[in-house]
Design an enzyme around this catalytic site. Structure first.
Site, PDB file in Angstrom:
ATOM      1  N   THR B 160       6.465   4.217  -6.008  1.00  0.00           N
ATOM      2  CA  THR B 160       7.610   3.854  -5.148  1.00  0.00           C
ATOM      3  C   THR B 160       8.683   4.944  -5.303  1.00  0.00           C
ATOM      4  OG1 THR B 160       8.471   2.400  -6.881  1.00  0.00           O
ATOM      5  CG2 THR B 160       7.150   1.393  -5.158  1.00  0.00           C
ATOM      6  N   THR B 197       5.766  -4.386 -18.181  1.00  0.00           N
ATOM      7  CA  THR B 197       6.628  -3.825 -17.144  1.00  0.00           C
ATOM      8  C   THR B 197       5.845  -2.945 -16.191  1.00  0.00           C
ATOM      9  OG1 THR B 197       7.262  -2.460 -18.990  1.00  0.00           O
ATOM     10  CG2 THR B 197       8.931  -3.866 -18.078  1.00  0.00           C
ATOM     11  N   THR B 407      17.408  -0.017   4.198  1.00  0.00           N
ATOM     12  CA  THR B 407      16.668   0.264   5.436  1.00  0.00           C
ATOM     13  C   THR B 407      17.148   1.547   6.092  1.00  0.00           C
ATOM     14  OG1 THR B 407      18.249  -1.224   6.456  1.00  0.00           O
ATOM     15  CG2 THR B 407      16.066  -2.080   5.993  1.00  0.00           C
TER      16      THR B 407
END
Lengths: 407, 407
Positions: B160, B197, B407
Site C-alpha cells: 500500500t 501486525t 480520495t
C-alpha cells in the site's frame, strides 16, 4: 531581552493566579534560558492550604522529590511556589537534588517564610546540570517584582515550547460572599493522560482545609489534565499545585465543597484544553466525545485511544473525514465495542450510522474540519457510559520542534 | 500501467514465497487501485498445512472473518491465499462479507480446490465498498500468471504506502535433506506490537502438522511482528499466514521443531524489521535493545515504550543524542526501573553511565545517528531480563502521507 514582552503603555492588571486576594507573582529572566523569562514566583501574603499531584513516571526530577517532602513536612501548608523553565533538573543525581533544595532555601530566606512552605518546580531539558547560581542570583529580583500585575509575567516565565501563556479565572458567589479560583499552566509536549501532566498552578482566596483541597484536586485532575494527550509521552517533572489562602473570608466547608470543586475543575479543564490546543506543532484542538459505552471507564478507554492515535490526528490535520481510522482506534481500545452499532459524527456531520451506513457530504465535513476546533463524537450504542478527552492535530511542526538539536 | 514494473531483459527467478518447492504466485492489476498491481495469489500444488494469526482489534475486516472460518472448517489445510490491496474491505457490513466469500469461491473454482482451502486477505482504505466484480474479473489472469517467478509480482501487489517489496528466504539442512522457509510482507502504517501486525505470508516445503505449525507460528510472531511499532495504531486487517506443503520430503517432527522454528522466526524477524524500516515516512530503522531488567517481560515493557515514544523517534530523526527522552520513556513503561542504575548507549556511544554520569562526544554520537540504522541500548542494571524491539524515526513524511486526503 531579559524582561517579558509588555507592549508600551499597555494596561496591566491581575490575571490568572493573582486575581485571588492576597496572591502576588513575578516572572523574570535569570539566565537559564538565553532570551526568555525563566524564573517565576508565586507568593501568598499568609499561610495557604496546599495540595499537589505529581508525575507517575518512575524517573522523577529533583524538584518533584523536594516539593513532595515540603508538602509532607508542612502538613499541607505553603506560602510560595518557585518555578524555573529551560532546565528540568531531572536525571541530575545528588547535585540536582542539592540545587532544588538550595532554590527552596533561598526563596524561603528572601520571603521570610519557613523552608517547608516553599514548593519548587522545574521544566525544560532533561539530564543537564541546573545553573542554580544563576537562579539564586535572579531570586532577589523576582521577590522585588512580586505584584498583583505579575501574574502574566509568571505565566510567561514557565513556558518552554509553548506558543502562548495559559491563564484562566472562575468566580464563585456564596451566601458568605465571593471568592476566586485562578490558574496558569504550561505544557506543549510530553503530555499524556493518566497523570497530572505538565505544570499547572492554581490559587484561590477561599479557605479550604488541606485534606479537602487534596480530595477536590484529585477528582478535578481526573476530569481535566488526565484527559489530555499530545504525544503519549509523560514528563519527569509534571506537577499541578493549588494554594488556598482564605483571604476572601469564605470558608469552603462540607456544604460548599461542590461549588468549589466545580470551579476548580472548570479552571483545570480550561488550562488542560489550552495545553492541548497549544500542543507542539498543533493547529487545532480536537475534542473526542464518546458516549453509549457500557460504562464510563470503557468510554474513557475509547476516547483516550482515539485521542492518542497518530492516524486520527494526522487525518484531522488534513481535514479528512476518515472515519475508518476512528472506528479502528475504538476497536483496539480494549473496551466493549460492537462495530455494527457505532455512530460517528465529525463536528456535527454524521459520517457513520449503525450498520456501517455512511452517506455524508465530504465537502461539508471538510469545511468543518478546517475550523480551529474539531469535535469527534462517537456513540458506541451499548450503554450510558460517557467520557470526553482533548488532543491536537499532528503536524510537520511537531517533527520540526522535536527533531531539532538540543543545543 | 497495469502490470508490475519489471526491467526489460531482467532475469526473473523465484524469490520469497516461491523458493519453496511446489509453490507458485502471481501479482496482477485488477482495477481496485489506479495504477499499481493490486491482486496477489499464492498457490501450492498440493494440500498444505496452514496456520495464521490475526489482528486483536475488536473491529475486524470481512476477509479476517472469512479466513478464520476457512481455517476452522478445513482443520488447518489450505491450497491458496488470495490478497487484494487498495481496499481493506473493513467496516463494510454484510456486503463486505459477501464480497470476501465471493473472492474465495471464485479462486477455489478457478484453481479446482475446495472453498475451505482458500485464505483471503485485504489491505487498504477502511470503510469503502470493495469492487469485488473487478477482483473477480482479474482472478483468471492471476491464475494464468501463476509461476515460480511470480513471487516478486505478488510481493509488489500486496503493497500500500510501502516504498519497497519485502521478501526473505532461509534454508535449513537436515539429515533427511534440505527445505526452505520463505516469506513476504507488506505494512507501513497502523503498526503496533501485541498482535500479528500487517500482512505477512510464509511458505515452506517442509512437512509440518497443522498443530505444530500453529505453535511454532505463535512463538515466532511473539519475537518478530509483535516486536515492531510504527505509529501505535493497529489495523483491522492484520494477518500472518504460513503454508507448509511437504514438497521437500522433509518431515518436521518432534526432533526437528527447533530448527524449523528458528528458520520461521528468522524469516519473520527479517520481514518485521523490513516493515519497521519502511514505516510511513521513515528514513531509519531503530533497534531498541533493553537488558538488565528484572525479567524479560519488564525488558519488553521498557523496549516497547521507548519504541513507541514520538519524542525518541523525532530525536533519532534529528540525530540528537537526547538520552533524557530515552530515560523518561523507560520511566513510564510500568516496569521496575531505578534511574540511578541505568546505562544508555546509542549505536555504541555510551551516553549515560549509572549515577547519571554523562560524558560523551556529541559529535561522534551525532555521526553514528546519521546512519540508516540506529541502535538504542539500555541496561537497567537490575537483573537478567532482555528484549529487543524495532521501530523507525518519525518525520515530515509520516504527516504528509497520513494528512493527505483519501480520495
Amino acid at each position: 531581552m531579559s524582561e517579558p514582552r509588555i507592549a508600551p503603555g499597555a494596561v496591566r492588571r491581575a490575571t490568572g493566579i493573582t486575581v485571588a486576594e492576597g496572591f502576588s507573582a513575578a516572572g523574570v529572566h535569570c539566565g537559564i534560558r538565553k532570551a526568555h523569562a525563566d524564573l517565576a514566583l508565586i507568593a501568598s501574603d499568609r499561610e495557604a492550604s496546599a495540595a499537589a499531584v505529581f508525575t507517575r513516571n518512575r524517573v522523577v526530577a529533583a524538584p518533584i522529590v523536594v516539593a513532595r517532602e515540603c508538602l509532607e513536612r508542612s502538613a499541607g501548608i505553603a506560602r510560595a511556589i518557585v518555578v524555573n523553565s529551560g532546565n528540568a533538573n531531572a536525571c541530575t543525581g545528588p547535585e540536582g537534588l542539592a540545587a532544588a533544595r538550595r532554590t527552596v532555601e533561598e526563596t524561603a530566606r528572601l520571603l521570610g517564610v519557613p523552608e517547608t512552605q516553599v514548593l519548587v518546580a522545574s521544566t525544560g531539558v532533561i539530564g543537564q546540570r541546573l545553573a542554580v547560581e544563576r537562579l539564586v542570583d535572579g531570586l532577589p529580583r523576582a521577590v522585588a517584582a512580586l505584584s498583583i500585575e505579575g501574574g502574566a509575567d509568571a505565566a510567561e516565565a514557565i513556558l518552554t515550547t509553548d506558543t502562548r501563556t495559559k491563564e484562566t479565572v472562575r468566580r464563585v458567589a456564596t451566601r458568605q460572599g465571593g471568592y476566586v479560583v485562578g490558574g496558569m499552566a504550561k505544557g506543549s509536549g510530553m503530555i499524556h493522560p493518566d497523570m497530572a501532566t505538565t505544570l499547572g498552578f492554581v490559587t484561590t482566596d477561599a479557605a479550604v482545609p488541606p485534606a479537602t483541597l487534596r480530595a477536590c484536586l484529585r477528582r478535578a485532575i481526573e476530569a481535566s489534565f488526565n484527559r489530555i494527550s499530545v504525544d503519549g509521552d509523560t514528563s519527569t517533572n509534571d506537577m499541578v499545585a493549588v494554594l488556598a489562602n482564605g483571604a476572601s473570608g469564605v470558608e469552603v466547608d462540607a456544604g460548599g465543597t461542590e461549588a468549589f470543586e466545580n470551579a476548580l475543575t472548570g479552571v483545570l479543564v480550561d488550562l488542560a484544553k489550552a495545553v492541548a490546543r497549544d500542543g507542539e506543532g498543533a493547529t487545532k484542538l480536537i475534542e473526542v466525545d464518546v458516549r453509549g459505552a457500557r460504562d464510563d471507564a470503557d468510554a474513557l478507554r475509547v476516547a483516550r485511544t482515539i485521542s492518542g492515535s497518530p492516524l486520527v490526528k494526522t487525518a484531522v490535520h488534513g481535514a479528512d473525514a476518515n472515519w475508518g481510522r476512528i472506528v479502528a482506534a475504538a476497536g483496539r481500545a480494549g473496551a466493549e465495542v460492537e462495530p455494527e452499532t457505532m455512530r460517528v459524527a465529525i463536528s456535527g456531520v454524521e459520517v457513520l450510522r449503525p450498520g456501517f451506513v455512511s452517506q455524508f457530504s465530504e465537502e461539508e465535513a471538510r469545511a468543518r474540519m478546517l475550523r480551529d476546533t474539531v469535535v469527534l463524537e462517537v456513540d458506541l450504542g451499548l450503554g450510558e457510559g460517557r467520557a470526553v478527552t482533548w488532543t491536537c492535530d499532528l503536524t510537520h511542526g511537531y517533527v520540526d520542534i522535536n527533531a531539532s538539536y538540543r543545543t
